[in-house]
Design a protein around this motif. Structure first.
Motif, mmCIF file in Angstrom:
data_model
loop_
_atom_site.group_PDB
_atom_site.id
_atom_site.type_symbol
_atom_site.label_atom_id
_atom_site.label_comp_id
_atom_site.label_asym_id
_atom_site.label_seq_id
_atom_site.Cartn_x
_atom_site.Cartn_y
_atom_site.Cartn_z
ATOM 1 N N LEU A 16 12.025 9.746 1.346
ATOM 2 C CA LEU A 16 10.536 9.213 1.745
ATOM 3 C C LEU A 16 11.093 8.804 3.289
ATOM 4 C CD1 LEU A 16 8.571 7.510 -0.943
ATOM 5 C CD2 LEU A 16 8.494 9.869 -0.199
ATOM 6 N N VAL A 17 10.251 8.731 4.301
ATOM 7 C CA VAL A 17 10.462 8.425 5.714
ATOM 8 C C VAL A 17 9.176 7.467 5.982
ATOM 9 C CG1 VAL A 17 11.829 10.365 6.261
ATOM 10 C CG2 VAL A 17 9.298 10.421 6.909
ATOM 11 N N PRO A 18 9.431 6.554 6.839
ATOM 12 C CA PRO A 18 8.307 5.708 7.289
ATOM 13 C C PRO A 18 6.990 6.473 7.616
ATOM 14 C CG PRO A 18 10.459 4.730 7.989
ATOM 15 C CD PRO A 18 10.757 6.183 7.541
ATOM 16 N N GLY A 19 5.828 5.937 7.225
ATOM 17 C CA GLY A 19 4.627 6.622 7.723
ATOM 18 C C GLY A 19 4.223 7.560 6.593
ATOM 19 N N GLY A 20 4.908 7.581 5.566
ATOM 20 C CA GLY A 20 4.344 8.694 4.604
ATOM 21 C C GLY A 20 4.926 9.822 4.332
ATOM 22 N N THR A 62 11.560 17.820 7.687
ATOM 23 C CA THR A 62 10.811 16.614 7.607
ATOM 24 C C THR A 62 9.327 17.065 7.501
ATOM 25 O OG1 THR A 62 12.465 15.096 8.654
ATOM 26 C CG2 THR A 62 10.209 14.500 8.203
ATOM 27 N N ASN A 64 5.675 15.595 7.778
ATOM 28 C CA ASN A 64 4.886 14.440 8.204
ATOM 29 C C ASN A 64 3.386 14.311 7.732
ATOM 30 O OD1 ASN A 64 7.067 12.795 9.296
ATOM 31 N ND2 ASN A 64 7.104 14.187 10.955
ATOM 32 N N GLY A 66 2.112 13.478 4.985
ATOM 33 C CA GLY A 66 1.613 12.366 4.134
ATOM 34 C C GLY A 66 0.667 12.443 2.856
#
Length: 78
Positions: A16-20, A62, A64, A66
């Motif tokens: 998981l990466v920051p921001g969902g 990636t 993004n 979310g």
């Protein structure tokens, strides 16, 4: 004798990466192209990006968007 095998790529990890978002790591055959696909139900798959595996065969993608949950796979694209 000629052996024809599928041009396999595999998932080697995910985080998981920051921001969902989510980053998936893959390994494929160097120089071969793969479509990264996503599904929320394992029935309908949406292509997100086509990536050519680099010389070491390792690459990442990636997402993004979310989404609360999703599945990812590679599909060889000749």
């Amino acid at each position: 004798t000629v052996l024809v095998a599928p041009q396999i790529g595999i998932t080697t990890g995910a985080a998981l990466v920051p921001g969902g978002g989510m980053t998936a790591k893959f390994a494929g055959i160097p120089g071969f192209s793969y479509a990264v696909e996503r599904s929320t139900d394992l029935t309908t798959w949406t292509p997100l990006q086509t990536i050519t595996a680099p010389d070491n065969g390792l690459f990442s993608f990636t997402d993004n968007d979310g989404l609360p949950s999703a599945f990812y796979r590679l599909r060889y694209t000749p």
